[in-house]
Design a protein around this motif. Structure first.
Motif, short mmCIF file in Angstrom:
data_model
loop_
_atom_site.label_atom_id
_atom_site.label_comp_id
_atom_site.label_asym_id
_atom_site.label_seq_id
_atom_site.Cartn_x
_atom_site.Cartn_y
_atom_site.Cartn_z
N PHE A 31 18.87 78.69 63.15
CA PHE A 31 18.66 78.96 64.57
C PHE A 31 17.38 79.74 64.83
CE2 PHE A 31 22.50 77.10 65.61
CZ PHE A 31 23.55 77.62 64.89
N TRP A 32 16.54 79.89 63.80
CA TRP A 32 15.35 80.70 63.95
C TRP A 32 14.14 79.83 64.26
CZ3 TRP A 32 15.19 86.13 62.90
CH2 TRP A 32 16.44 86.66 62.58
N GLU A 98 11.93 84.32 64.22
CA GLU A 98 12.55 84.95 65.37
C GLU A 98 13.78 84.14 65.75
OE1 GLU A 98 11.00 86.68 69.56
OE2 GLU A 98 10.84 84.51 69.35
N ASN A 99 14.86 84.82 66.05
CA ASN A 99 16.08 84.15 66.47
C ASN A 99 15.88 83.64 67.90
OD1 ASN A 99 18.65 83.27 66.95
ND2 ASN A 99 19.65 85.15 66.28
N GLY A 100 15.80 82.31 68.04
CA GLY A 100 15.57 81.77 69.37
C GLY A 100 15.44 80.27 69.35
N ASN A 101 15.57 79.65 70.50
CA ASN A 101 15.54 78.19 70.61
C ASN A 101 14.14 77.63 70.77
OD1 ASN A 101 18.35 77.87 70.44
ND2 ASN A 101 18.59 78.36 72.61
N PHE A 102 13.18 78.49 71.04
CA PHE A 102 11.82 78.03 71.30
C PHE A 102 10.84 78.88 70.51
CE2 PHE A 102 13.20 75.32 74.66
CZ PHE A 102 14.24 75.98 75.29
N GLY A 110 2.78 91.57 67.03
CA GLY A 110 3.73 92.60 67.41
C GLY A 110 5.00 92.08 68.05
N ASP A 111 5.00 90.81 68.43
CA ASP A 111 6.19 90.22 69.03
C ASP A 111 7.22 89.83 67.98
OD1 ASP A 111 4.00 88.63 71.34
OD2 ASP A 111 5.37 90.30 71.78
N LEU A 112 6.83 89.81 66.71
CA LEU A 112 7.71 89.37 65.64
C LEU A 112 7.95 90.51 64.67
CD1 LEU A 112 5.93 85.96 65.12
CD2 LEU A 112 8.22 86.28 66.06
N HIS A 113 9.15 90.49 64.07
CA HIS A 113 9.53 91.63 63.25
C HIS A 113 9.95 91.27 61.84
CE1 HIS A 113 9.30 93.84 66.98
NE2 HIS A 113 10.09 92.96 67.53
N ASP A 114 10.14 90.00 61.57
CA ASP A 114 10.54 89.56 60.24
C ASP A 114 9.40 88.75 59.63
OD1 ASP A 114 13.50 89.40 61.86
OD2 ASP A 114 13.45 90.42 59.92
N TRP A 115 8.82 89.27 58.56
CA TRP A 115 7.62 88.69 57.95
C TRP A 115 7.81 88.52 56.45
CZ3 TRP A 115 3.43 87.29 60.89
CH2 TRP A 115 3.37 87.80 62.19
N GLY A 116 7.08 87.53 55.90
CA GLY A 116 6.95 87.45 54.46
C GLY A 116 5.84 88.35 53.98
N GLN A 117 5.55 88.26 52.69
CA GLN A 117 4.56 89.16 52.09
C GLN A 117 3.15 88.60 52.15
OE1 GLN A 117 6.37 87.03 50.41
NE2 GLN A 117 4.90 86.06 49.03
#
Length: 125
Positions: A31-32, A98-102, A110-117
């Motif tokens: 769902f991401w 990001e958890n979202g449909n779009f 800065g709008d995103l919080h889950d990142w790879g290395q």
């Protein structure tokens, strides 16, 4: 929570091709919305491409027509196929989720919080 791990960065000649991968794991990962950003030293991380859970993608203007984002859901892997690479494509490439449909091409880092290395791409002329 989602875990992301990029791979595939390399050094290539201008005009060459490369495929980056991002292994995606985590509950409800399907769902991401998934993103590729890139960053050069001293610069902010910038949007490259994104794909939503319905496989609709969008691209930054400077890569449109050369880069293709795709998602292999059974393998839980995000890809970025890059062709006709240019020296200005040299950067560290990061995937994000990001958890979202779009997905949103106007997002900044800065709008995103889950990142790879990150994985490094170097294109020489």
């Amino acid at each position: 929570q989602v875990h992301l791990a990029e791979s595939g960065g390399d050094s290539v000649q201008a005009g060459g091709s490369l495929r980056l991968s991002c292994a995606v794991s985590g509950e409800f990962a399907r769902f991401w919305a998934l993103y590729w950003f890139r960053q050069t030293p001293g610069q902010e991380r910038k949007f490259v491409a994104c794909i939503d859970p319905n496989f609709t993608g969008d691209y930054a203007r400077e890569v449109r027509g050369r880069f293709t984002i795709s998602l292999d859901r059974p393998k839980n892997t995000l890809y970025l196929n890059m062709r006709d690479l240019k020296p200005e494509d040299t950067a560290d490439y990061y995937c994000a989720a990001e958890n979202g449909n779009f997905c949103h091409a106007w997002y900044v880092a800065g709008d995103l919080h889950d990142w790879g290395q990150g994985t490094r791409v170097t294109v020489s002329s």
